[in-house]
Each structure stands twice: as structure tokens, then as C-alpha cells.
Design an enzyme around this catalytic site. Structure first.
Site, PDB file in Angstrom:
ATOM      1  N   THR A   1       0.805  -1.223   0.000  1.00  0.00           N
ATOM      2  CA  THR A   1       0.000   0.000   0.000  1.00  0.00           C
ATOM      3  C   THR A   1       0.839   1.274   0.000  1.00  0.00           C
ATOM      4  O   THR A   1       0.290   2.361  -0.180  1.00  0.00           O
ATOM      5  CB  THR A   1      -0.972   0.027   1.194  1.00  0.00           C
ATOM      6  OG1 THR A   1      -0.226   0.094   2.409  1.00  0.00           O
ATOM      7  CG2 THR A   1      -1.893  -1.188   1.170  1.00  0.00           C
TER       8      THR A   1
ATOM      9  N   GLU B   1       2.989   0.468  10.392  1.00  0.00           N
ATOM     10  CA  GLU B   1       3.225  -0.957  10.170  1.00  0.00           C
ATOM     11  C   GLU B   1       3.222  -1.825  11.427  1.00  0.00           C
ATOM     12  O   GLU B   1       2.938  -3.005  11.352  1.00  0.00           O
ATOM     13  CB  GLU B   1       4.550  -1.163   9.429  1.00  0.00           C
ATOM     14  CG  GLU B   1       4.611  -0.451   8.084  1.00  0.00           C
ATOM     15  CD  GLU B   1       3.704  -1.055   7.020  1.00  0.00           C
ATOM     16  OE1 GLU B   1       2.759  -1.772   7.341  1.00  0.00           O
ATOM     17  OE2 GLU B   1       3.968  -0.792   5.847  1.00  0.00           O
TER      18      GLU B   1
END
Length: 136
Positions: free
Chosen positions: A10, A79
Site C-alpha cells: 500500500t 506498520e
């Protein structure tokens, strides 16, 4: 030492997180590949799982001068929670990444699937055979 970042999902140009996290904060983005990893569908986002024989394709990102620490902190927040936190879906590791153009491989930060996630994906996950999130 400021390492490059290897992004494969992404955070790629044209994907959902590229604009909010990388646009205007990079000095360079170039095609690259991570050997020794297999790409799995999340769903919604991918995971690189370290496995022999696989290849993951993405981009090597170089932060703009003066923006490295802030960019690293922002990508860490996106993340994962913290190193070793069991809620983390990813962990940040330093790996050798090959540039698709000329030149030797470089060391880069890569966010790979956390151990528990990787184990689950190896048994029940759906590999992205091309190794390229853009071709899923």
C-alpha cells in the site's frame, strides 16, 4: 545510518498509503526486489513472508535529506506497534534488496510479516504468485 526503505504494497506509488506517507518526502524511488520472501494477500494489504526461493517486487525509497527520522517513525506507526509486541502484524528488518537497474544490492528496511502472522500465512494464506502486489 539512514537506510532506504523497501515498500511492496500500500506504500507503492498509486496505492492508498503512498500519498499520505511518502508523497513529497522522498528523494528517489526505484524498482527493486527482495529475494528470499513470498508475498501473501492480507486481505486488503500484503505481507512479505521470508521463505527460500521467493521474490517480492516493489520500490526502494530514499528519504529526503532531513526527513529520515520522521519518516521512519511514521512508517513504524503505520506498520507495527513496537518490536516484539504480540499485536504487531509486521516487524521491521534490515535486508539486502536488489535494484532492477544497474548497481549492487543495497541494505534497506523491510516490513515483513511478524512471526505469528507468517506462520498462519504459510499454512492458510494465499500467495501472490507474481510476487508483485500491483499484479494481484
Amino acid at each position: 545510518m539512514s537506510l532506504r526503505f523497501f515498500v511492496y504494497g500500500t506504500l507503492l506509488p498509486g496505492e492508498a498509503n503512498h500519498g499520505p506517507f511518502l508523497r513529497g518526502r522522498t528523494a528517489a524511488e526505484e524498482p527493486g526486489r527482495l529475494n528470499g520472501a513470498v508475498l501473501y494477500d492480507g486481505p486488503g494489504y500484503p505481507y512479505a513472508v521470508e521463505e527460500r526461493g521467493g521474490v517480492v517486487y516493489g520500490e526502494l525509497v530514499t528519504a529526503l535529506p532531513g526527513s529520515y527520522e520522521e519518516l521512519l517513525a511514521d512508517l513504524d506507526r503505520l506498520e507495527y506497534y513496537a518490536p516484539g509486541d504480540p499485536r504487531s502484524l509486521y516487524e521491521r528488518v534490515e535486508r539486502e534488496v536488489h535494484r532492477n537497474g544497474a548497481g549492487p544490492p543495497v541494505r534497506a528496511w523491510v516490513y515483513v510479516a511478524a512471526p505469528a502472522v507468517a506462520a498462519r500465512l504459510r499454512t492458510r494464506g494465499k500467495p501472490i504468485e507474481s510476487g508483485d502486489w500491483r499484479l494481484r
